[in-house]
Write a protein that holds these residues in place. Sequence first.
Motif, PDB file in Angstrom:
ATOM      1  N   UNK A 251       7.057  -9.387   1.399  1.00  0.00           N
ATOM      2  CA  UNK A 251       7.391  -8.301   0.481  1.00  0.00           C
ATOM      3  C   UNK A 251       8.903  -8.149   0.321  1.00  0.00           C
TER       4      UNK A 251
ATOM      5  N   UNK B 122      10.128  -5.728  -1.573  1.00  0.00           N
ATOM      6  CA  UNK B 122      10.339  -4.281  -1.535  1.00  0.00           C
ATOM      7  C   UNK B 122       9.251  -3.686  -0.655  1.00  0.00           C
ATOM      8  N   UNK B 123       9.650  -2.925   0.381  1.00  0.00           N
ATOM      9  CA  UNK B 123       8.668  -2.351   1.300  1.00  0.00           C
ATOM     10  C   UNK B 123       7.824  -1.308   0.578  1.00  0.00           C
ATOM     11  N   UNK B 124       6.650  -1.070   1.134  1.00  0.00           N
ATOM     12  CA  UNK B 124       5.752  -0.104   0.506  1.00  0.00           C
ATOM     13  C   UNK B 124       6.322   1.312   0.548  1.00  0.00           C
ATOM     14  N   UNK B 125       6.980   1.648   1.661  1.00  0.00           N
ATOM     15  CA  UNK B 125       7.594   2.972   1.749  1.00  0.00           C
ATOM     16  C   UNK B 125       8.575   3.173   0.616  1.00  0.00           C
TER      17      UNK B 125
ATOM     18  N   UNK C  60       8.851   1.567  -2.243  1.00  0.00           N
ATOM     19  CA  UNK C  60       8.273   1.585  -3.586  1.00  0.00           C
ATOM     20  C   UNK C  60       7.552   2.904  -3.863  1.00  0.00           C
ATOM     21  N   UNK C  61       6.936   3.465  -2.814  1.00  0.00           N
ATOM     22  CA  UNK C  61       6.266   4.755  -3.003  1.00  0.00           C
ATOM     23  C   UNK C  61       7.290   5.861  -3.244  1.00  0.00           C
TER      24      UNK C  61
ATOM     25  N   UNK D 268      10.282   5.496  -4.562  1.00  0.00           N
ATOM     26  CA  UNK D 268      10.881   5.326  -5.884  1.00  0.00           C
ATOM     27  C   UNK D 268       9.961   5.871  -6.967  1.00  0.00           C
TER      28      UNK D 268
END
Lengths: 149, 149
Positions: free
Chosen positions: A3, A5-8, A10-11, A13
Motif C-alpha cells: 500500500x 497510502x495507508x488505510x488510516x 486514506x480514511x 483524507x
Amino acid sequence: MVETVSISKSLRQWTDLFMHQSMRGWNRFVKESGLTMAQFSVLMQLHYKKQVGISEVGERFGVSPAAASQLADKLVQADLIERAEDPADRRVKLIQLSQRGKKLVETGLAERYRWMDGITSSLDAQDKAKVAEALRILTEAAHSLIEAP
Amino acid sequence: MVETVSISKSLRQWTDLFMHQSMRGWNRFVKESGLTMAQFSVLMQLHYKKQVGISEVGERFGVSPAAASQLADKLVQADLIERAEDPADRRVKLIQLSQRGKKLVETGLAERYRWMDGITSSLDAQDKAKVAEALRILTEAAHSLIEAP
DNA sequence: CTTTTTAGTTAAGCGCGCTTAACTTTATGC
DNA sequence: GCATAAAGTTAAGCGCGCTTAACTAAAAAG
C-alpha cells in the motif's frame, strides 16, 4: 508494504474532505430553515428514534429538562413535532415528527445525498463495485464496534 | 446487476452511521472546550486556511463584520488565535491559530481519528487494502467535482 | 490632494435560549 | 393509603451573541 497510502491516512483524507463539504451545506440548510442547531438536532434524533421523552432530549444535549420542554414547545408551534402521552407511563410525554417535520428532515438529507450521488455517478462500473463493497465492509466493522464496545 | 447493494445506498448507510457517531463526539468536545460552535468553526477554518481576514469570517457564517470582530476578540482573549496586520494591505487584520489553538484543534481531530482507527484496525489485511483503495477513489472523484463544477 | 470606498473596531440595545425555582400530575415504596 | 420520587410545565431572570450606528485608519478613485 504494498500500500502506497495507508488505510488510516486514506480514511482521514476522505473524512476531512467529506466533513468539510458536507457541514457547509448542512449549516446553510439549518440556517435557512430558521431553526437552531439544537432544534434541528432534535428532529434528527426523532428521525432515527421515532419517539423520545423530553428528559431524553435534555440529557442528550446536556441541558435542563426545562430547556428541553421549551425547545419542544418551539418545534410544536412550528408544527414540526407532535406531543403524545406514553400509554405505559402517563407522566412521560413522547414527542415525534409531524408530517412537516418528516418532510423537512428528508429534504435536508436529500441535499447531502445529492452531493454524494454526484460523486458516485462519476465513477465507472468497476470503481463503483469496489467502493460499494469497501463501504459495506466499513459499515459492518463500525456496527460491530458500536454494539460490542 | 451483480451488486446486491447499490453504491448510493452503501455510501448513504456509511455516511449516516459515521455522521451520527462522529457528531456526537464532536459536539461533546466543543462543549467541553467552553467554546461556541461558531467559535470552534473559526478555529477549524484557520486549521485549513492558515490565515483569514475578519470579513472572510463574517461572510462564511453569514454574520456582520462587527460580530466577526467580536468573535475574534473572544478567541484572542482565550489565547487561541493571534491577530496580525496584512503587510500588503494594512487595513486587513489577518488572524491565525496560536500554539494553544493549534493544540486544541489537533486534540479534537485526534478524538475523531481514534474512533476511525478503531474501525480500520479491526479489519484484516485484504479488507484494509480494499478500503484504502476505495477511499482513494472516492476522495479523488470528490476533488475533481469540487475543482471543476 | 481631496473624495470615496473598504476593513475593522467599539458601544448600545435587543432577542433568545438557558437556568433556577415553584408547581402539577402520575408512579412507586413501604 | 400516604409519603416520596419522577416527568414535565411555567415563570422570572440572566448571560451572551448578534445587529445597527458611529467612528478610525488605510487604500483607491478622481
